[in-house]
Design a protein around this motif. Structure first.
Motif, short mmCIF file in Angstrom:
data_model
loop_
_atom_site.label_atom_id
_atom_site.label_comp_id
_atom_site.label_asym_id
_atom_site.label_seq_id
_atom_site.Cartn_x
_atom_site.Cartn_y
_atom_site.Cartn_z
N PHE A 1 11.42 48.08 30.58
CA PHE A 1 12.42 49.05 30.11
C PHE A 1 13.51 48.37 29.30
CE2 PHE A 1 10.75 51.56 33.72
CZ PHE A 1 10.52 52.75 33.05
N ASP B 1 19.76 55.68 36.47
CA ASP B 1 18.53 55.37 35.73
C ASP B 1 17.77 54.22 36.37
OD1 ASP B 1 18.95 57.37 33.91
OD2 ASP B 1 19.99 56.10 32.46
N TYR B 2 18.48 53.34 37.06
CA TYR B 2 17.81 52.23 37.73
C TYR B 2 16.84 52.76 38.79
CZ TYR B 2 17.11 48.09 40.66
OH TYR B 2 16.56 47.08 41.38
N ASN C 1 13.12 45.30 34.07
CA ASN C 1 14.26 45.85 33.35
C ASN C 1 14.79 44.77 32.41
OD1 ASN C 1 14.97 48.66 34.27
ND2 ASN C 1 14.87 47.65 36.26
N ASN D 1 17.19 49.43 26.90
CA ASN D 1 18.18 50.49 26.74
C ASN D 1 18.12 51.15 25.37
OD1 ASN D 1 19.10 49.99 29.31
ND2 ASN D 1 21.00 48.99 28.70
N SER E 1 11.64 53.05 26.47
CA SER E 1 13.03 53.46 26.65
C SER E 1 13.05 54.41 27.84
CB SER E 1 13.54 54.16 25.38
OG SER E 1 12.78 55.33 25.12
N ASP E 2 14.19 54.99 28.15
CA ASP E 2 14.28 55.85 29.32
C ASP E 2 13.50 57.15 29.18
OD1 ASP E 2 15.88 54.56 31.38
OD2 ASP E 2 17.48 54.55 29.90
N PRO F 1 20.34 49.05 33.10
CA PRO F 1 20.62 50.40 32.61
C PRO F 1 22.11 50.72 32.63
CG PRO F 1 19.55 50.46 34.76
CD PRO F 1 19.48 49.05 34.29
N SER F 2 22.56 51.47 31.62
CA SER F 2 23.98 51.83 31.51
C SER F 2 24.41 52.77 32.62
CB SER F 2 24.25 52.47 30.14
OG SER F 2 23.86 51.60 29.10
N ARG G 1 13.84 54.18 36.99
CA ARG G 1 13.00 53.14 36.37
C ARG G 1 12.11 52.45 37.38
NH1 ARG G 1 16.68 49.72 32.02
NH2 ARG G 1 17.17 51.43 30.58
#
Length: 486
Positions: free
Chosen positions: A258, A335-336, A326, A260, A309-310, A330-331, A339
């Motif tokens: 993944f 999302d973590y 990763n 960003n 990407s996400d 992740p921002s 993922r």
């Protein structure tokens, strides 16, 4: 233990479930299916990989088993945040409804409007769509939503994160107030509570896991990485990724990497391919046919690494993903969870490894606060090797030596030229000026041209630079003497 046969599902649906190889429902399915069959609104919260899709597909098919759809008026609506998730819901519908005469239409971007219009005109029982494409059809007058009896919002928090709030609110306004609404998501942020309070009527809340939890069967780790120089960060970070993959060896049968940003997805995929890793990118800017082909290859095992990407982080069901890498922290902390939920599915063991640079340490802290645990730090597998192979000092020294080398080269060239020329020529300019000055002072006009030729044009026996032995006579005259002679 509860079995599907205990859930009052349609016999033909139960037959399809048995043929698919399932006997017992997951906790989210066991909790959500009964109230959904009773016609109640449902708010389902569960971590990824727990079978949320079947939680609304199975009761929806049972409820729609009786009745018939009219042209351009779907009987049920499923909203999904991404094309891939919508396609996956469509596959689930096909699997569980194969013994029932129900029809469906999939409205997603990257597919011809004409083909979708043809399906809608025939009348569909289930309409599976992304919000943007659904509204496109509605605005073109091809779709009427006044007959929707069941509405599902899948991955509700992601829908809101992606900025679909205005579209969702508008779509809710186009459907009947008497509809049944099902919300399913892995996380439930506080702002979503406001949305559910607005659009759901006394929902049955089904929460089978603590919000934003990660599966205990997923081994997690993070590499704290610092580049040797800022302009080398991306290159060295990709080298760390390759080192992590190599360190896993045969245990890494396949993996999702993944990133960003979409541009990084392409770069990382190309880098992995360059170094011999079987990898391909997937993100929102790619053509739909290419995205579908890439996903199919990954599911079938012909593609080992999917760089994403996400857009691929939510709801994609590939049961046998062994690893998640990763490449970026992740921002958004939520999302973590999504993922790493791509691995360790259906009770399998999985492994998730993250690379964290200094500027992402705050995001890492947010993730650890969300999942309520510290992610174990693991050693950079290429740290020593990278330090030795990528030492910036030799390159700096080499760059620093460039000017001296050029300077020495020029000096050697000048020395060589000087050696080729007589020694007296080397100082000719200064001597010539001195000779001309002395000639002016003394006013010696008696020097003959022959003397000038034999002596090189001056008393000291030095030659005038550039004229060799053939110095014209007038050069030996001073300005005043030449004026008087004129």
């Amino acid at each position: 233990m509860t079995k599907f046969s205990d859930l009052s599902l349609n016999p033909k649906v139960l037959k399809a479930i048995a043929e698919a190889g399932y006997e017992s429902p997951t906790p989210i399915q066991a909790g959500a299916i009964p109230p959904a069959l009773d016609g109640k609104d449902v708010l389902g919260i569960a971590q990824t990989g727990t079978g949320k899709t079947a939680s609304f597909v199975l009761p929806m098919i049972t409820l729609l088993a009786r009745g018939r759809a009219r042209a351009r008026m779907p009987r049920s609506l499923v909203l999904c945040p991404t094309r891939e998730l919508a396609a996956q819901v469509a596959e689930n519908f096909d699997t569980y409804s194969k013994h029932l005469k129900l029809t469906k239409a999939l409205l997603i971007g990257g597919v011809s409007f004409k083909e979708q219009d043809t399906l809608i005109d025939k009348g569909v029982d289930v309409l599976i769509a992304t919000p943007g494409r659904l509204l496109d059809h509605f605005e073109r007058g091809k779709l009427i939503l006044s007959d929707v009896k069941v509405m599902v919002v899948d991955e509700a928090d992601r829908m809101l994160d992606m900025g679909f709030i205005p579209d969702i609110e508008r779509i809710f306004g186009l459907t009947p107030f008497t509809r049944q609404t099902l919300f399913f998501s892995a996380t439930m942020a506080p702002e979503i509570e406001r949305i559910t309070n607005t659009f759901l009527s006394a929902p049955e809340r089904v929460e089978v896991a603590r919000q934003a939890t990660t599966g205990e069967n997923i081994q997690q780790g993070v590499v704290m990485f610092k580049d040797s120089r800022r302009d080398r960060e991306a290159t060295e970070k990709r080298k760390v990724l390759r080192g992590l993959i190599d360190a896993e060896g045969d245990k890494c049968t396949n993996a999702i990497v993944f990133c960003n940003r979409k541009v990084d997805v392409d770069i990382v995929a190309k880098s992995l391919k360059k170094y011999g890793y079987d990898a391909a990118p997937i993100h929102g800017d790619l053509d739909q046919s290419q995205r579908t082909k890439t996903l199919d290859g990954f599911r079938e095992g012909t593609l080992r690494f999917l760089v994403a990407s996400d857009v691929a982080a939510r709801g994609l069901d590939v049961p046998s993903v062994s690893h998640v890498f990763n490449f970026d922290v992740p921002s958004h902390a939520e999302d973590y969870v999504h993922r790493i939920g791509r691995t360790g599915r259906a009770g399998r063991d999985g492994k998730a490894i993250m690379i964290c640079v200094p500027r992402d340490e705050k995001n890492l802290s947010d993730i650890e606060r969300l999942v309520q645990r510290e992610i174990p730090r693991i050693e950079n597998p290429v740290a020593a090797k990278s330090t030795k192979a990528d030492d910036p000092k030799p390159e700096t020294a080499e760059k620093g030596d460039e000017k001296p080398k050029r300077s020495r080269s020029r000096s050697r060239k000048s020395d060589d030229v000087a050696k080729e020329q007589p020694a007296d020529v080397q100082e000719a300019p200064a001597v010539s000026q001195e000779s001309k000055s002395e000639d002016t002072k003394r006013g010696n006009r008696g020097r003959s041209s022959s003397r000038g030729r034999s002596s090189g044009g001056d008393r000291g026996g030095n030659k005038v630079v550039g004229l060799g032995d053939h110095t014209p006579e007038f050069i030996g005259l001073s300005f005043k003497e030449r004026s008087a002679a004129g």
